[in-house]
Design a protein around this motif. Structure first.
Motif, PDB file in Angstrom:
ATOM      1  N   SER A 197      -3.710 -11.693  30.773  1.00 51.59           N
ATOM      2  CA  SER A 197      -3.868 -13.142  30.917  1.00 51.59           C
ATOM      3  C   SER A 197      -2.910 -13.892  30.001  1.00 51.59           C
ATOM      4  O   SER A 197      -2.437 -14.985  30.340  1.00 51.59           O
ATOM      5  N   VAL A 198      -2.589 -13.293  28.856  1.00 55.52           N
ATOM      6  CA  VAL A 198      -1.661 -13.928  27.922  1.00 55.52           C
ATOM      7  C   VAL A 198      -0.244 -13.927  28.482  1.00 55.52           C
ATOM      8  O   VAL A 198       0.441 -14.955  28.515  1.00 55.52           O
ATOM      9  N   ILE A 199       0.220 -12.762  28.958  1.00 57.49           N
ATOM     10  CA  ILE A 199       1.615 -12.672  29.396  1.00 57.49           C
ATOM     11  C   ILE A 199       1.830 -13.279  30.780  1.00 57.49           C
ATOM     12  O   ILE A 199       2.966 -13.619  31.139  1.00 57.49           O
ATOM     13  N   MET A 200       0.757 -13.439  31.552  1.00 56.85           N
ATOM     14  CA  MET A 200       0.896 -14.057  32.871  1.00 56.85           C
ATOM     15  C   MET A 200       0.741 -15.564  32.841  1.00 56.85           C
ATOM     16  O   MET A 200       0.928 -16.237  33.856  1.00 56.85           O
ATOM     17  N   ASP A 201       0.388 -16.088  31.675  1.00 59.05           N
ATOM     18  CA  ASP A 201       0.246 -17.546  31.552  1.00 59.05           C
ATOM     19  C   ASP A 201       1.577 -18.229  31.855  1.00 59.05           C
ATOM     20  O   ASP A 201       2.639 -17.776  31.423  1.00 59.05           O
ATOM     21  N   LYS A 202       1.529 -19.307  32.601  1.00 57.18           N
ATOM     22  CA  LYS A 202       2.760 -20.010  32.998  1.00 57.18           C
ATOM     23  C   LYS A 202       3.532 -20.543  31.800  1.00 57.18           C
ATOM     24  O   LYS A 202       4.728 -20.819  31.896  1.00 57.18           O
ATOM     25  N   VAL A 253       9.038  -6.268  17.814  1.00 57.57           N
ATOM     26  CA  VAL A 253       8.767  -6.035  19.234  1.00 57.57           C
ATOM     27  C   VAL A 253       7.798  -7.068  19.771  1.00 57.57           C
ATOM     28  O   VAL A 253       7.932  -7.527  20.908  1.00 57.57           O
ATOM     29  N   LEU A 254       6.819  -7.437  18.957  1.00 54.36           N
ATOM     30  CA  LEU A 254       5.698  -8.248  19.419  1.00 54.36           C
ATOM     31  C   LEU A 254       5.834  -9.696  18.986  1.00 54.36           C
ATOM     32  O   LEU A 254       6.091  -9.967  17.810  1.00 54.36           O
ATOM     33  N   PRO A 255       5.610 -10.637  19.903  1.00 56.74           N
ATOM     34  CA  PRO A 255       5.508 -12.040  19.489  1.00 56.74           C
ATOM     35  C   PRO A 255       4.202 -12.265  18.727  1.00 56.74           C
ATOM     36  O   PRO A 255       3.236 -11.499  18.864  1.00 56.74           O
ATOM     37  N   GLU A 256       4.177 -13.310  17.949  1.00 58.34           N
ATOM     38  CA  GLU A 256       3.040 -13.567  17.066  1.00 58.34           C
ATOM     39  C   GLU A 256       1.720 -13.639  17.824  1.00 58.34           C
ATOM     40  O   GLU A 256       0.689 -13.173  17.326  1.00 58.34           O
ATOM     41  N   VAL A 299       0.445 -12.013  20.184  1.00 55.97           N
ATOM     42  CA  VAL A 299      -0.226 -10.779  20.589  1.00 55.97           C
ATOM     43  C   VAL A 299      -0.353  -9.772  19.449  1.00 55.97           C
ATOM     44  O   VAL A 299      -0.911  -8.684  19.640  1.00 55.97           O
ATOM     45  N   ARG A 300       0.134 -10.101  18.286  1.00 52.29           N
ATOM     46  CA  ARG A 300       0.102  -9.154  17.173  1.00 52.29           C
ATOM     47  C   ARG A 300      -1.330  -8.757  16.804  1.00 52.29           C
ATOM     48  O   ARG A 300      -1.614  -7.575  16.563  1.00 52.29           O
ATOM     49  N   ALA A 301      -2.226  -9.722  16.768  1.00 56.23           N
ATOM     50  CA  ALA A 301      -3.613  -9.416  16.390  1.00 56.23           C
ATOM     51  C   ALA A 301      -4.257  -8.465  17.392  1.00 56.23           C
ATOM     52  O   ALA A 301      -5.024  -7.564  17.016  1.00 56.23           O
ATOM     53  N   ALA A 302      -3.923  -8.637  18.663  1.00 59.38           N
ATOM     54  CA  ALA A 302      -4.492  -7.765  19.693  1.00 59.38           C
ATOM     55  C   ALA A 302      -4.029  -6.326  19.487  1.00 59.38           C
ATOM     56  O   ALA A 302      -4.822  -5.378  19.590  1.00 59.38           O
ATOM     57  N   PHE A 303      -2.750  -6.147  19.192  1.00 62.70           N
ATOM     58  CA  PHE A 303      -2.246  -4.789  18.986  1.00 62.70           C
ATOM     59  C   PHE A 303      -2.748  -4.190  17.674  1.00 62.70           C
ATOM     60  O   PHE A 303      -2.997  -2.975  17.597  1.00 62.70           O
ATOM     61  N   THR A 318      10.299  -9.222  26.883  1.00 65.53           N
ATOM     62  CA  THR A 318       9.173  -9.113  25.945  1.00 65.53           C
ATOM     63  C   THR A 318       7.873  -8.869  26.691  1.00 65.53           C
ATOM     64  O   THR A 318       7.017  -8.093  26.242  1.00 65.53           O
ATOM     65  N   ALA A 319       7.711  -9.517  27.839  1.00 68.41           N
ATOM     66  CA  ALA A 319       6.508  -9.296  28.654  1.00 68.41           C
ATOM     67  C   ALA A 319       6.411  -7.836  29.081  1.00 68.41           C
ATOM     68  O   ALA A 319       5.319  -7.242  29.073  1.00 68.41           O
ATOM     69  N   VAL A 320       7.545  -7.243  29.450  1.00 72.70           N
ATOM     70  CA  VAL A 320       7.555  -5.827  29.832  1.00 72.70           C
ATOM     71  C   VAL A 320       7.182  -4.944  28.637  1.00 72.70           C
ATOM     72  O   VAL A 320       6.381  -4.011  28.765  1.00 72.70           O
ATOM     73  N   ASP A 321       7.750  -5.237  27.478  1.00 73.16           N
ATOM     74  CA  ASP A 321       7.405  -4.474  26.266  1.00 73.16           C
ATOM     75  C   ASP A 321       5.909  -4.536  25.987  1.00 73.16           C
ATOM     76  O   ASP A 321       5.270  -3.510  25.712  1.00 73.16           O
ATOM     77  N   VAL A 322       5.359  -5.735  26.041  1.00 75.24           N
ATOM     78  CA  VAL A 322       3.938  -5.916  25.749  1.00 75.24           C
ATOM     79  C   VAL A 322       3.077  -5.174  26.773  1.00 75.24           C
ATOM     80  O   VAL A 322       2.079  -4.527  26.422  1.00 75.24           O
ATOM     81  N   THR A 323       3.469  -5.246  28.038  1.00 72.56           N
ATOM     82  CA  THR A 323       2.719  -4.568  29.095  1.00 72.56           C
ATOM     83  C   THR A 323       2.715  -3.056  28.884  1.00 72.56           C
ATOM     84  O   THR A 323       1.665  -2.411  28.949  1.00 72.56           O
ATOM     85  N   LEU A 324       3.883  -2.493  28.633  1.00 70.79           N
ATOM     86  CA  LEU A 324       3.972  -1.046  28.434  1.00 70.79           C
ATOM     87  C   LEU A 324       3.222  -0.600  27.186  1.00 70.79           C
ATOM     88  O   LEU A 324       2.484   0.397  27.206  1.00 70.79           O
TER      89      LEU A 324
END
Length: 220
Positions: A166-171, A112-115, A117-121, A179-185
């Motif tokens: 800030s991570v998922i909104m980065d250009k 589900v998670l890209p590398e 953001v894994r540490a954050a979760f 994936t951005a939606v998954d991470v947000t939820l």
């Protein structure tokens, strides 16, 4: 009669602390399922959620019986009312762990998670489980200082949650909208789980002191 009544109050607290242990286990397993794409663990969390629901129903039944049959006052009344609110928060914590597990199941066998953001979760999961374990202890001991310390741990989850945006909104985010939606939820699930643990702790402070933390009204 009064001795038997207080035994019932103690039993109610035991049920609540047991619920807190259940939801701590659920979030611990759900986080491992999320990070490891472990379908078996995800399914365990999903199937066990009914036990949390049943525990809430049992707590509420006992609390309403005490209200109806014993007409508690003062501290005893605060215990029963706080138990009703705490049971609701604990059930919501179980539901949030369930949502995490369902996300892991839905994407299986893919992660589900890209590398990035894994540490954050992993960290949010660790703190959330610690919060639930602390809540379990606070329910048993009615330790006001320990209850208040839970809010500091919640701040850590809030900080990680804010940073995820800030991570998922980065250009340069390379993982697409889904994936951005998954991470947000998922981030929201972890953040709300911590908030409910704080709510449980505040109810214990209310039981002991007669005031909810943050109350600014005057005495009447």
């Amino acid at each position: 009669m009064r001795e038997a009544y207080h035994v019932e109050l103690d039993n109610l607290a035991d049920r609540l602390s047991g619920m807190s242990s259940q939801v701590a286990d659920a979030m611990e397993r759900a986080t491992r399922a999320l990070l490891d794409s472990d379908l078996k663990l995800a399914e365990q969390v999903i199937s066990d959620d009914v036990k949390v629901d049943d525990a809430r129903a049992d707590c509420e039944e006992k609390a309403y019986a005490l209200l109806a049959l014993q007409a508690p006052v003062a501290t005893d009344l605060r215990i029963v009312v706080a138990a009703l609110h705490a049971a609701e928060s604990l059930e919501r914590m179980g539901d949030l762990a369930l949502h995490v597990a369902k996300a892991a199941r839905r994407r299986h066998p893919d992660p589900v998670l890209p590398e990035q953001v894994r540490a954050a979760f992993a960290k949010m999961g660790e703190v959330d489980v610690r919060l639930a374990r602390k809540a379990e202890e606070v329910i048993r001991t009615k330790d006001v200082e320990a209850a208040r310390s839970i809010e500091a741990d919640d701040d850590e989850v809030d900080d990680i949650h804010r940073n995820l945006f800030s991570v998922i909104m980065d250009k340069d985010w390379p993982h697409g909208v889904a994936t951005a939606v998954d991470v947000t939820l998922l981030g929201r699930f972890y953040e709300r789980y911590a908030d409910h643990a704080v709510s449980v702790a505040r109810r214990i402070v209310f039981v002991v002191t007669g005031r909810m933390p943050g109350y600014t009204g005057s005495d009447v």
